[in-house]
Design an enzyme around this catalytic site. Structure first.
Site: not given
Lengths: 481, 78
Positions: A315, A318-320, A481
């Site tokens: 997770s 996934w945001h960066g 994102f």
């Protein structure tokens, strides 16, 4: 073009008018062209190409999975499609990050020019579609146009919600029936989102940005307030966007997933993830956590705890590609992993202390959960890991350092705007409630005309902010994102 | 003892509640304490009791107790 831009206020009625005048059979085409047009306005033509590629991959793999009986071949197609989607996502997400670290490889390449708005969302949606077909939860979509619209539907394209095929596809195919109340409620929901974004989130950002872009100038309570303000800013920013997306969808007769349910009233971190970015948390729970947990089920609690940590690590990624996001994800993973161990003892402790039915217990849990969430936000928001570590070390340095700037003339105009807007919004709510309880024309002034007056004033304030307060410069946080 | 009776005993043991009476349409929302952690305990206890092993896909597609019972019966007759 974003939901808060003037061009969107021209685009939306125009698309709606064409949609309304078109026969049902071709309405999907109107929405598809509008969606691609909407995406094209980001002035990054490769994004449209990426969307088309991911749409083609998932559509083809979905059909292949459904057409085969052999489990091995079905799984092979699922892996092929999923890996292709993840590769596309990784390329756009991490190429700029890698490029900044290996300039010699890509001398003429400027990574800051790469934008990936929407890619994270539609690739996740594509993967969920293929998995659901593999699990026989959903039938494949045979109409390429309907499927392309499911992937590209413009209200949810840039920032979600991440929609399941079973939720969105049937709605896109159903005949549209004009309903005045539905369109009106969609517009109101959009306006509510606009209010959350422009009036609340963007004003809160003034303080949060000031603190977090100069953390070493602050300490103690200023940092605590800055962190709390950021927690509220990111909520109102994202919830505002979601309201605008859902409001737009509703105008076209489409119900998009609600992404938030008072997340800061959660009584535990697990509860927080049932209330925050719901479409995303459902995705990581169903497609990462559950398979891992079941795979490691023989390891008992350790297996569940490890599945939690890995899920939230993903997770974070996934945001960066930044250590801040990784630590943020890890922190949430550790919170949840730890809760699998202490939860049974926590219940027993509450019982032993005789506090399990005390009304204040819930508020204490809300307070603790909010602070744990804020602690993780420090890493999410801080510009560097050093900044985040400084914030944590200086959080408890005392009270006197409250920044006077927040009360200074610099922000006076902003404070007035927020106060007037919130006052008008509160008045609107009160009048709405009163109108429901009383007859419409009772009293000296009719509630309807008062409602109209307040609504128009509020729209005027919004218009003023959009025109004179540099709204365009402040994009939605979750766009990155 | 039928599958449903045996399964009912497992539910009572895992959720520590002697009043549980399972039925086909029952889901996690109907049982107090049926969360992701207790679900793993439930599955591993079922697998040990019936001496069966579910596949990932079977576990991810079971939506209610009825589908769980059907899955167990399918394994036992295979």
């Amino acid at each position: 073009m974003t939901f808060t831009s003037f061009s969107y206020f021209l685009f939306l009625p125009f698309v709606y008018l064409i949609f309304h005048l078109t026969v049902d059979r071709w309405r999907w085409l109107v929405l598809l062209v509008a969606s691609y047009g909407f995406y094209a306005t980001l002035k990054a033509p490769y994004l449209l190409a990426v969307l088309l590629v991911v749409t083609g991959i998932s559509f083809t793999c979905g059909l292949r999975i459904a057409a085969r009986q052999d489990e091995v071949i079905r799984k092979r197609w699922l892996w092929l499609g999923s890996i292709a989607c993840v590769a596309v996502l990784a390329l756009f997400k991490y190429l700029p990050f890698l490029a900044t670290r290996s300039q010699s490889l890509l001398l003429s390449f400027n990574p800051s020019l790469i934008i990936s708005i929407g890619v994270s969302y539609f690739t996740f949606q594509a993967i969920s579609y293929m998995v659901d077909i593999y699990l026989d939860i959903e039938e494949p979509e045979y109409h390429p146009g309907h499927f392309a619209l499911y992937m590209a539907f413009f209200p949810k394209l840039l920032q979600g919600p991440i929609e399941r095929a079973g939720d969105l596809l049937p709605q896109l195919k159903q005949p549209y029936k004009f309903d005045h109340d539905t369109v009106r409620s969609g517009m109101l929901l959009f306006a509510r989102g606009l209010f959350k974004k422009l009036i609340v989130a963007d004003r809160l950002a003034l303080y949060a940005d000031q603190v977090y872009n100069n953390v070493h100038s602050y300490s103690g309570l200023s940092l605590v307030i800055g962190t709390y303000v950021y927690a509220l800013q990111i909520y109102f920013d994202f919830a505002g966007y979601t309201d605008m997306a859902r409001g737009t969808g509703r105008m076209f007769g489409i119900n998009l997933t609600e992404n938030f349910n008072s997340p800061y009233l959660a009584i535990s971190i697990a509860d927080f993830w049932r209330r925050w970015h719901i479409s995303f948390s459902r995705w990581i729970l169903d497609y990462i956590f559950k398979p891992l947990q079941m795979e490691w089920r023989d390891k008992g609690q350790v297996g569940t705890a490890a599945a939690m940590v890995i899920t939230f690590l993903v997770s974070g990624l996934w945001h960066g590609a930044s250590w801040g996001f990784v630590i943020w994800g890890l922190l949430h993973g550790v919170y949840l992993a730890a809760s699998t161990y202490y939860r049974p003892y926590q219940k027993r402790l509450h019982k032993w202390l005789g506090v399990e039915k005390k009304p204040w217990l819930k508020w204490w849990q809300v307070f603790v959960t909010f602070n744990l969430v804020c602690l993780a936000w420090v890493f999410f928001r801080a510009n560097t890991i050093d900044d985040a570590l400084y914030v944590l070390s200086a959080l408890f340095n005392g009270i006197p350092a409250v920044s006077a700037e927040v009360f200074s003339f610099k922000y006076f105009k902003e404070i007035i705007i927020v106060a007037v807007s919130c006052g008008l919004a509160a008045l609107l709510c009160l009048l709405n409630r009163a109108k429901q309880n009383l007859s419409i024309n009772s009293g000296i002034l009719s509630y309807s005309s008062m409602l109209h007056f307040v609504s128009v004033t509020l729209i005027g304030v919004l218009f003023y902010i959009m025109t004179f307060c540099g709204v365009e410069a402040k994009s939605f946080i979750y766009f990155q994102f | 003892m039928t599958t449903i009776d045996k399964l009912n005993d497992i539910f009572r043991m895992v959720f520590d509640d002697d009043t549980i009476q399972i039925h086909s349409g029952m889901t996690a929302n109907d049982v107090d304490g049926w969360d992701s952690l207790s679900h793993v305990n439930l599955i591993t206890t079922i697998e040990a009791t019936f001496n069966i092993r579910f596949t990932q896909k079977e576990l991810l597609t079971q939506r209610n107790v009825g589908e769980l019972i059907a899955g167990i019966d399918r394994k036992l007759t295979a």
